[in-house]
Design a protein around this motif. Structure first.
Motif, mmCIF file in Angstrom:
data_model
loop_
_atom_site.group_PDB
_atom_site.id
_atom_site.type_symbol
_atom_site.label_atom_id
_atom_site.label_comp_id
_atom_site.label_asym_id
_atom_site.label_seq_id
_atom_site.Cartn_x
_atom_site.Cartn_y
_atom_site.Cartn_z
ATOM 1 N N TYR A 1 -10.593 -3.909 0.174
ATOM 2 C CA TYR A 1 -9.793 -5.047 0.621
ATOM 3 C C TYR A 1 -10.462 -5.834 1.727
ATOM 4 C CZ TYR A 1 -6.361 -2.529 -2.055
ATOM 5 O OH TYR A 1 -5.701 -1.876 -3.059
ATOM 6 N N LEU B 1 0.217 -8.200 1.217
ATOM 7 C CA LEU B 1 -0.665 -7.048 1.401
ATOM 8 C C LEU B 1 -0.535 -6.561 2.832
ATOM 9 C CD1 LEU B 1 -3.079 -5.098 0.883
ATOM 10 C CD2 LEU B 1 -4.597 -7.032 1.352
ATOM 11 N N ASN C 1 -0.467 -11.346 -7.561
ATOM 12 C CA ASN C 1 -1.250 -10.528 -6.643
ATOM 13 C C ASN C 1 -2.118 -11.393 -5.733
ATOM 14 O OD1 ASN C 1 -2.473 -10.965 -9.304
ATOM 15 N ND2 ASN C 1 -4.304 -10.055 -8.385
ATOM 16 N N VAL D 1 -6.388 -7.901 -5.138
ATOM 17 C CA VAL D 1 -5.740 -6.602 -5.265
ATOM 18 C C VAL D 1 -4.877 -6.647 -6.516
ATOM 19 C CG1 VAL D 1 -5.753 -6.072 -2.811
ATOM 20 C CG2 VAL D 1 -3.835 -7.340 -3.770
ATOM 21 N N GLY E 1 -1.689 -5.364 -6.928
ATOM 22 C CA GLY E 1 -0.249 -5.392 -6.752
ATOM 23 C C GLY E 1 0.260 -6.699 -6.155
ATOM 24 N N THR F 1 1.518 -4.831 -1.929
ATOM 25 C CA THR F 1 0.591 -3.715 -1.757
ATOM 26 C C THR F 1 0.652 -3.180 -0.333
ATOM 27 O OG1 THR F 1 -0.930 -4.600 -3.424
ATOM 28 C CG2 THR F 1 -1.824 -2.983 -1.884
ATOM 29 N N TYR G 1 -1.652 -0.616 1.725
ATOM 30 C CA TYR G 1 -2.886 0.171 1.707
ATOM 31 C C TYR G 1 -3.027 0.893 3.046
ATOM 32 C CZ TYR G 1 -7.692 1.576 0.939
ATOM 33 O OH TYR G 1 -8.834 2.325 0.772
ATOM 34 N N ASN H 1 2.187 -1.645 -5.423
ATOM 35 C CA ASN H 1 1.041 -0.737 -5.370
ATOM 36 C C ASN H 1 0.966 -0.134 -3.965
ATOM 37 O OD1 ASN H 1 -2.588 -1.029 -5.597
ATOM 38 N ND2 ASN H 1 -1.278 0.688 -6.093
#
Length: 868
Positions: A535, A633, A653, A661, A663, A666, A668, A689
């Motif tokens: 990412y 994200l 996304n 990414v 999702g 997301t 992470y 995600n």
């Protein structure tokens, strides 16, 4: 584990076992105490019964065993034995083929323990009684499964030991064992102790680990205050000369470092050492004063004996962490002219701790010595080092004989050794992040997040094939971050094959997880590997999305409250048409009733945790009115995000340049709790995600997805009381994860309702899958346990197989199943297993070849490019 024992009306204390030591070793092996035992077949993923126990198992069922008297009928199937050598004594209770109810309920009442010492020890004339509550550890041995309870016993002469189990009120039969010939007689020779003959008065409780500490200090030529012992009636005391008397007798001065970590930090940063951090005592102190004045990072090796400091702190880390925070006393060596440590406080030895502390110094020579000593101590054979020393073992026996409150615990020291090993080779030592990649080079940022230096060696494909060897290699110190550019060979593209496209070439979203940075820790002798975090921006575009801190200020309605470390919006209705980057160190908050419309490729990327808290009357909505808005994200936020009554709708996304990414939403490496949250109409591979973190999902809904609903990679958490409906692909798909799914309804899944892959553990409870291609799938070493499931109108009920060659077969255990209108109940590959209500299901061949859109399910490629 500390457990109280009772000596008639007098209370004494005794360490009774360290069963959590076994549990930690089981964790290293990746073993989970989950699942049901069916038809006496052991879970093949359990650890093997250790040899010291296995050698006893074959004989403990012999009713003629001379050391055991069975005084009650053994309907519980419990057996027991004693392990006894010269410094370790352990009572083991073992149960063959334990059921889940027994483990979770029956033995919660604990065991009753009664020890009858012999009358030779004046302080222990009566029996010692205790109720012992311990957790079992599961093992496999000779195709069977065993639950093992371990209780560590004191090193005293024991005439008899009685252990019994009193079941819960609704049970009729108890269990009892008496050991009267199972213990070796220990020879106590208190007269051989180094007993005090003078009139010293500073008495203290003897420390049972000090004899071993003195031996280790002698091995490294480290000085310590000599301790002697004094017997008064039924008690044994430890007597030591005061440090002041020692200095006076030897005409010495001492540098007393009050806060060692701050003291050495000042030296390494070349700051003036504050006088509050140290003091000087004793005669001839002028020389030490002069040495302190010249102390700085460049001169430290000419002032302090770093080799002995390293040995000193490594020994203390092995025997206790409590001593590393104490004052450090340094005296001037006649031989070297350097300041060296002297140990003065034995009371700190044997203090339990959870983690090894960071090294006291970062000097390269110190670290090399310190790590080498730690490594050697973590591999030390404690038993032989104690038994082979008459002085050590005699002192240990004598201390324990006079005071059972202070036993010598081999389990405690072995646990410390385990902690040292785990600290030297942490599970995560570096964090590589992708900056850019093309056919010619890859640029990554690498941060050393361990306590010790690491050397970056190269780039590997799947941890196996070396792509590039970095020459010269790059060494990173603790917390150091560096950007590394790696030139790629021409053969790089050929490593990546797309079977469906029948072509080679690196695809970022698919192949980035196959790239690993190889590195070598200073404490290790072999390379380790870390996957690259994808990412970050992959190519240069008009704006540097991840580095432009001004992006947060481009939004006129953003409010940054520095005092509260809070970021929010001024208005309740907001339009975002460009990237919104929330920096780390804050909390990003949305209030009840807020509406955020993301349009024209806008996106939200947050390095801080979210606090999106709506309520039943006023929820929070984040959507895209033009269906061109990207999603959210959350990246490497340490604290847990909390979302309640939030709706995500019509989002795609996040992507930027060639970076993307999978999702729409997301998280992470960012823990999250999702409650009453709805994900609808996403235009992405995953609606939600979550990667490499912990999570909780409760009373949530995911519907109308383009592809997968929830995709979890290397996560641990629970999905409860939630609904999944009208899904392009899988409802819940996890890899490398530990997940519980409870009271979940899945309807209209285009592929799998529940899918566990790549060594995952999935527990399914009271769940329904309806009108889907496949209800439950276990792949690639995954273990799935099902307790009550309802499957209806499904093409394939349950399947287990191996998909990827680097993994292995899967196992599924089902207890309680209802089916209605299932075209094919089960499809189990020959090497995988499925038990349904105790019955093993027949297997078949070539399951993988029949999946993924051939006969069953749907290929992800079919849904990934579908436009809704």
């Amino acid at each position: 584990m500390k457990t109280k024992l009772y000596l008639d009306k007098k209370t004494v204390f005794l360490f009774l076992g360290v069963p959590f030591l076994c549990l930690i070793f089981m964790t290293i092996l990746g073993v989970k105490n989950k699942g049901l035992v069916i038809q006496n077949e052991a879970n093949k993923y359990l650890a093997e019964l250790p040899q010291k126990y296995a050698s006893k198992v074959d004989s403990i069922f012999d009713p003629e065993a001379a050391s055991i008297t069975d005084t009650k009928t053994n309907k519980l199937g419990l057996e027991s034995f004693v392990l006894d050598n010269q410094i370790h004594r352990e009572l083991v209770i073992i149960k063959e083929s334990p059921g889940s109810i027994e483990l979770n309920q029956d033995f919660k009442n604990g065991f009753n323990l009664e020890i009858f010492p012999d009358n030779k020890i004046s302080g222990n004339k009566s029996s010692l009684k205790e109720k012992v509550n311990i957790l079992p550890t599961l093992y496999k041995y000779n195709g069977k499964e065993y639950a093992l309870f371990s209780i560590e016993l004191p090193l005293i002469n024991i005439d008899k030991l009685k252990v019994s189990y009193t079941p819960r009120a609704n049970k009729k039969q108890g269990w009892e064992r008496i050991f009267n010939k199972a213990f070796k007689e220990l020879k106590f020779n208190a007269s051989a102790l180094n007993q005090a003959k003078d009139n010293l008065t500073n008495r203290s409780k003897p420390n049972i680990y000090y004899p071993l500490a003195k031996k280790l200090f002698d091995d490294f030529d480290i000085k310590y205050l000599e301790h002697r012992y004094d017997i008064k009636g039924d008690s044994l005391f430890e007597i030591a000369e005061s440090f002041e008397s020692f200095l006076k007798k030897n005409t010495l001065a001492s540098l007393i470092v009050k806060t060692p970590r701050a003291f050495f930090s000042s030296i390494e940063s070349n700051r003036n050492i504050e006088s509050s951090l140290y003091s000087i005592k004793g005669e001839n102190f002028q020389e030490i004063e002069s040495l302190v004045k010249q102390l700085n990072d460049n001169e430290i090796e000419n002032v302090i004996d770093l080799k002995k400091i390293a040995a000193y702190y490594s020994i203390l880390s092995f025997l206790s962490d409590g001593c590393t925070n104490l004052e450090l006393r340094l005296i001037l060596s006649d031989n070297t002219g350097l300041l060296e440590p002297i140990f003065v406080d034995s009371n700190s030895l044997g203090k339990a701790y959870r983690h090894l502390q960071k090294p006291i110094l970062h000097n390269a020579n110190f670290l090399q010595e310190y790590l080498e000593n730690l490594k050697n101590l973590s591999e030390l054979d404690i038993t032989s080092n104690v038994i082979n020393s008459t002085d050590i073992i005699n002192t240990i026996y004598s201390i324990n004989a006079y005071d059972v409150r202070n036993p010598f615990s081999l389990n405690y020291l072995e646990l410390n050794q385990y902690k040292i090993k785990k600290n030297l080779l942490q599970s995560t030592m570096i964090k590589p992040r992708l900056i850019s990649i093309d056919k010619n080079k890859v640029v990554i940022s690498v941060q050393n997040i361990s306590h010790y230096p690491v050397t970056i060696v190269g780039l590997n494909h799947k941890q196996k094939k070396e792509i590039v060897n970095i020459n010269p290699s790059i060494t990173l110190l603790e917390n150091q971050l560096d950007t590394i550019q790696i030139e790629l060979p021409r053969s790089f593209e050929n490593l990546f094959v797309s079977k469906k496209k029948k072509a080679t070439g690196f695809l970022l979203h698919k192949h980035i997880y196959e790239l690993f940075v190889s590195f070598r820790p200073m404490a290790g002798d072999k390379n380790l590997y870390a996957s690259i975090i994808p990412y970050q921006e992959q190519e240069e575009v008009s704006s540097d999305l991840f580095r432009d801190k001004s992006l947060i200020n481009n939004h006129e309605h953003i409010v940054v409250k520095e005092a509260e470390k809070l970021i929010t919006f001024r208005k309740d209705s907001i339009v975002i048409n460009e990237p919104l980057i929330v920096p780390e160190g804050y909390t990003f908050r949305l209030r009840p009733g807020m509406v955020v419309d993301i349009v024209k490729g806008g996106k939200i990327i947050s390095y801080s945790p979210l606090r999106f808290i709506g309520n039943k009357k006023k929820g929070i909505k984040i959507y895209s009115s033009d269906k061109k808005g990207q999603g959210l994200l959350v990246l490497s936020a340490e604290k847990e995000s909390t979302l309640n009554y939030v709706v995500f709708d019509e989002l795609s996304n996040p992507k930027h340049g060639s970076w993307s990414v999978t999702g729409a939403i997301t998280f992470y490496e960012s823990p999250v709790k999702l409650t009453n949250t709805i994900f609808s109409n996403n235009h992405s591979e995953d609606a939600l995600n979550i990667v490499r973190t912990n999570f909780r999902i409760n009373r949530c809904e995911i519907n109308n997805t383009q592809s997968d609903a929830f995709d979890g990679d290397f996560v641990k958490g629970r999905v409860t009381n939630s609904i999944f409906n009208n899904l392009g692909n899988d409802a819940i798909d996890v890899s490398g994860s530990d997940i519980t799914v409870k009271s979940v309804s899945i309807k209209n899944a285009g592929d799998k309702g529940l899918s566990a892959g790549e060594d995952s553990i999935m527990t399914i409870i009271d769940t329904e899958v309806d009108n889907s291609e496949i209800a439950v799938a276990g792949k690639d070493l995954s273990r799935v346990t099902v307790d009550n499931i309802k499957m209806s109108n499904t093409k394939l009920g349950i399947t287990a197989f191996q998909k990827k060659p680097e993994f292995g077969p899967s196992s599924i255990i089902v207890k309680g199943i209802q089916t209605n209108n299932i075209e094919t109940d089960y499809l189990i590959e020959s090497s995988s297993t499925l038990f349904v209500d105790g019955k093993k299901i027949e297997t078949t061949q070539n399951v993988k070849d029949r999946m993924y859109g051939v006969e069953f399910g749907r290929s992800s490629a079919e849904t990934r490019n579908v436009s809704q």
